[in-house]
Design an enzyme around this catalytic site. Sequence first.
Site, PDB file in Angstrom:
ATOM      1  N   HIS A 287       2.300  -4.209   9.034  1.00 33.64           N
ATOM      2  CA  HIS A 287       1.224  -3.227   8.813  1.00 33.64           C
ATOM      3  C   HIS A 287       0.321  -3.264  10.048  1.00 33.64           C
ATOM      4  O   HIS A 287       0.158  -4.317  10.669  1.00 33.64           O
ATOM      5  CB  HIS A 287       0.447  -3.660   7.566  1.00 33.64           C
ATOM      6  CG  HIS A 287      -0.553  -2.665   7.073  1.00 33.64           C
ATOM      7  ND1 HIS A 287      -1.782  -2.493   7.677  1.00 33.64           N
ATOM      8  CD2 HIS A 287      -0.527  -1.794   6.034  1.00 33.64           C
ATOM      9  CE1 HIS A 287      -2.461  -1.553   7.021  1.00 33.64           C
ATOM     10  NE2 HIS A 287      -1.717  -1.116   6.018  1.00 33.64           N
TER      11      HIS A 287
ATOM     12  N   ASP B  75       0.154 -12.381   5.576  1.00 32.02           N
ATOM     13  CA  ASP B  75      -0.580 -11.211   5.103  1.00 32.02           C
ATOM     14  C   ASP B  75      -0.083 -10.977   3.671  1.00 32.02           C
ATOM     15  O   ASP B  75       1.028 -10.502   3.450  1.00 32.02           O
ATOM     16  CB  ASP B  75      -0.268 -10.039   6.036  1.00 32.02           C
ATOM     17  CG  ASP B  75      -0.710  -8.697   5.465  1.00 32.02           C
ATOM     18  OD1 ASP B  75      -1.147  -8.656   4.298  1.00 32.02           O
ATOM     19  OD2 ASP B  75      -0.596  -7.696   6.195  1.00 32.02           O
TER      20      ASP B  75
ATOM     21  N   GLN C 205       0.499  -7.476  -0.175  1.00 32.88           N
ATOM     22  CA  GLN C 205       1.491  -6.995  -1.153  1.00 32.88           C
ATOM     23  C   GLN C 205       2.087  -8.111  -1.995  1.00 32.88           C
ATOM     24  O   GLN C 205       2.944  -7.848  -2.849  1.00 32.88           O
ATOM     25  CB  GLN C 205       2.618  -6.228  -0.441  1.00 32.88           C
ATOM     26  CG  GLN C 205       2.150  -5.014   0.331  1.00 32.88           C
ATOM     27  CD  GLN C 205       1.470  -3.972  -0.559  1.00 32.88           C
ATOM     28  OE1 GLN C 205       1.591  -3.990  -1.787  1.00 32.88           O
ATOM     29  NE2 GLN C 205       0.733  -3.069   0.049  1.00 32.88           N
TER      30      GLN C 205
ATOM     31  N   LYS D 212      -6.051  -4.133  -4.317  1.00 35.81           N
ATOM     32  CA  LYS D 212      -4.622  -4.032  -4.636  1.00 35.81           C
ATOM     33  C   LYS D 212      -4.260  -4.960  -5.792  1.00 35.81           C
ATOM     34  O   LYS D 212      -3.122  -5.004  -6.238  1.00 35.81           O
ATOM     35  CB  LYS D 212      -3.778  -4.383  -3.403  1.00 35.81           C
ATOM     36  CG  LYS D 212      -3.964  -3.395  -2.240  1.00 35.81           C
ATOM     37  CD  LYS D 212      -3.117  -3.815  -1.060  1.00 35.81           C
ATOM     38  CE  LYS D 212      -3.556  -3.171   0.234  1.00 35.81           C
ATOM     39  NZ  LYS D 212      -3.072  -1.815   0.415  1.00 35.81           N
TER      40      LYS D 212
ATOM     41  N   CYS E 227       0.876   3.238   7.498  1.00 32.85           N
ATOM     42  CA  CYS E 227       0.162   2.330   8.414  1.00 32.85           C
ATOM     43  C   CYS E 227       1.108   1.351   9.081  1.00 32.85           C
ATOM     44  O   CYS E 227       0.750   0.187   9.316  1.00 32.85           O
ATOM     45  CB  CYS E 227      -0.957   1.570   7.714  1.00 32.85           C
ATOM     46  SG  CYS E 227      -2.261   2.633   7.152  1.00 32.85           S
TER      47      CYS E 227
END
Length: 407
Positions: free
Chosen positions: A122, A199, A202, A225, A363
Amino acid sequence: MTTSLDLRSDFPILERRIQGHPLVYFDSAATTLKPTPVIEAISHFYTYSSGPVHRGVYTLSREATDQYEAARRKVQHFIGADSPEEIIFTRGTTASLNLLAHSFGQAFLRPGDVVLLSEIEHHSNLVPWQMLAERRGVVLRYIPVNDAGELIIDEFFNLLDRKVKLISLAHISNVLGTLHPVKTLIEAAHRMGAFVCLDGAQSAPHLPLDVQELDVDFYAFSGHKLYGPTGIGVLYGKRDLLSQMPPIEGGGDMIEQVTLEKTTYAPLPFKFEAGTPMVAQAIGLGAAIDYVETIGMEKIAAYEAKLLNYATNRLSAVPGVKLIGTARKKGAIISFVIDGTHPLDLATLLDCRGIAVRTGHHCSQPTMERFGLSHTARLSFGIYNTLEEIDTLISTLKSLLPLVRRA
Ligand code: PMP
């Protein structure tokens, strides 16, 4: 077969009709819908105990501080961190990764040192490192992926040498859904003396997580999220590393002693939280964590895997559909293109039927470039989605395709 987690009534927005149709929301990778307990926690804070944290001795301020710090401990337990000092509240994953790039860069990186990323990150886990490379002469290397969207592990080992000081990777790709073998990568990195940042934008909302078990050095994620509010996120870091890193923003709350000549900084985590923090948002995130923990992260992961498998099978049977990202291990994300159609036309018509599907480069323009595309359509699932909604998508898609197919 269970077709839903039976919690849809917790999400008031699902009562909305979009253009006359029930809302079918397939964009949870971008942001999730919010359950009533989260909305109520934020409303309750502003209604009854809105006050500044860490400042006043009066009741409202003490209550606000207690709730804010309780939210920090909830995050600590949710991700399995050793102590609340290791939980820094930020504005979101993007802010966490920017903080890390600045502060870790200043403390640990010298010109010529290497930061290892993948070619499918991303932009939030790419641009801050490119900016750091420009500022400090740090070198970036990229692990390539195969046509399924999996990291090419042999290439990873070729790129991993003693110059690599940090590896920063999405735990789950927001475009391809790939779930990387992070335990293996972290062990290899540590053997080579490199640190690892995941990261987790997700992964935190979808998988059980234990940062100590993974032995990951840094982990970033966003509240919005994870069924929580916008404007709040987390940077986890091992205490020993965070304590060697300088603050990036100066101001109130992050200081111990200030004179006109010199400032000493507050202890962890406060030295990284300058100014009045996102109190209501942290409390909302705490409520979101309580909510998903009541369901159980194992159960959420198993249910979303079922949604993923069902949708993958049904979608790949639609003539002309090509899935982009077919890794063996995936989070509940499916990118796809359809022969002779533009994803934007398709998503616009789906919206007319109440179905929210994301299109674009998500993105991650380098991921598009890797697969020779400029955009895909993307489905991403959350705990409120059902197998029936996937059926609705497929039948709607089939009815719309003759309208959007270009000759
Ligand atoms: N990393 C990944 C993998 C993401 O999916 C996202 C959000 N799409 C981000 C980082 C950025 O998150 P935020 O916009 O909440 O800062």
